[in-house]
Design an enzyme around this catalytic site. Structure first.
Site, PDB file in Angstrom:
ATOM      1  N   GLU A  44       0.652  -1.101  -0.013  1.00 25.54           N
ATOM      2  CA  GLU A  44       0.060   0.181  -0.111  1.00 25.54           C
ATOM      3  C   GLU A  44       0.843   1.311   0.042  1.00 25.54           C
ATOM      4  O   GLU A  44       0.489   2.331  -0.648  1.00 25.54           O
ATOM      5  CB  GLU A  44      -0.993   0.004   1.276  1.00 25.54           C
ATOM      6  N   HIS A 114     -10.633  -6.236   9.862  1.00 25.44           N
ATOM      7  CA  HIS A 114     -11.279  -5.678   8.687  1.00 25.44           C
ATOM      8  C   HIS A 114     -12.299  -4.804   9.147  1.00 25.44           C
ATOM      9  O   HIS A 114     -13.074  -4.302   8.208  1.00 25.44           O
ATOM     10  CB  HIS A 114     -12.007  -7.135   7.715  1.00 25.44           C
TER      11      HIS A 114
END
Length: 307
Positions: A44, A114
């Site tokens: 990322e 998550h």
């Protein structure tokens, strides 16, 4: 995104597994716009930094993060690089990047790592941060984000993704203004993301007891203080709903500023309904205990109305 890519050849799309659209967000974009949708390595920080460079070179990248908590890995690239470059160059350089976080927040079964909903972190750092609650706003705000010359983060709440509705492609929604989803006279409730729908449901349930006005903030930053001020001036009461941690959260900022600037209109203390200050648990029963729910919203509205 498809419409913006068709209208502007500088718009491109980056992320992990986006060519075949693992998350379903970029479905069909690679076929419609060959060469402008790129799968990236699992880094990322790398592809977020790449997007900054592409934006400085004249592109308008959209960056998709498969999981909202991957923001933590790319935080420096967003808030310390992309967000500051325009200021550091005296306005000579634009960084028009859109950061897209689909499925942000908790929904039973998404697992502890998550289920964060970190929009407050980017709002705290001054990044334009959008959290649409309706299909129309998702469409229109994403278009506004892509066209903006600054970095813009768009969090698409997990609990809003199943929602369907008609979308008018001609409707524009600028970054900033809130929307009054339900008019009322007794209590103002300001919410963001999926909690807008929870607030509306509670307001309907309490209609014979309390007349609730529901404001959809749409943006965590910049926040529409004008709309909130007009509402609280009429109702004299305020409840803030926020699906992030209570301490230092978005609700804390709204409540604190309202207490500072609207105290002469308030007839009761401002109340917040937010997440507990704990890491998101994995067990569904514990997850339900941590996140805001209708029971907590109902209690806050009734307590505020009676105060």
């Amino acid at each position: 995104m498809r419409d913006e890519m068709a209208a502007d050849p500088s718009v491109c799309y980056l992320g992990e597994d986006v060519v075949h659209s693992l998350r379903g967000v970029s479905s069909g974009l690679a076929a419609a716009h060959p060469g402008r949708v790129k799968d990236t390595p699992i880094s990322e920080a790398a592809f977020t930094g790449f997007a900054t460079g592409a934006a400085m070179a004249g592109m308008r990248p959209i960056v998709e993060y498969q999981i909202p908590t991957l923001l933590y890995v790319a935080f420096d690239q967003i808030v310390n690089q992309a967000q500051k470059i325009r200021l550091m160059t005296g306005g000579q350089t634009r960084v028009p990047v859109t950061y897209l976080f689909p499925g942000s927040g908790a929904r039973l079964g998404l697992a502890g790592q998550h289920s964060d909903h970190p929009y407050t972190l980017l709002a705290h750092m001054g990044v334009k941060t959008l959290v649409p609650a309706t299909p129309q706003d998702a469409y229109s705000l994403v278009r506004s984000a892509i066209r903006d010359d600054d970095p813009v983060a768009v969090f698409l709440p997990a609990n809003c993704l199943p929602r369907k509705g008609d979308v008018d492609v001609a409707v524009t929604v600028p970054i900033g203004p809130a929307a009054i989803r339900r008019e009322g006279t007794d209590v103002t409730v300001v919410a963001i993301g999926h909690l807008v729908h929870e607030a509306l449901a509670v307001a309907d349930d309490l209609a014979d007891q309390v007349d609730v006005e529901v404001i959809d903030a749409r943006a965590a930053h910049p926040f529409d203080w004008h709309t909130l001020t007009r509402s609280v001036t009429r109702t004299g009461r305020l409840v803030v709903l926020d699906d992030t941690n209570r301490t230092c959260g978005w609700a804390a900022e709204v409540a604190a500023t309202a207490a500072e600037e609207l105290f002469h209109h308030l007839r009761a203390p401002v109340r917040r309904v937010a997440r507990a200050d704990v890491p998101m648990p994995f067990a569904p029963v514990l997850e339900r205990a941590v996140v805001p729910d209708r029971e907590a919203i109902t209690a806050a509205i009734l307590e505020t109305a009676k105060a």
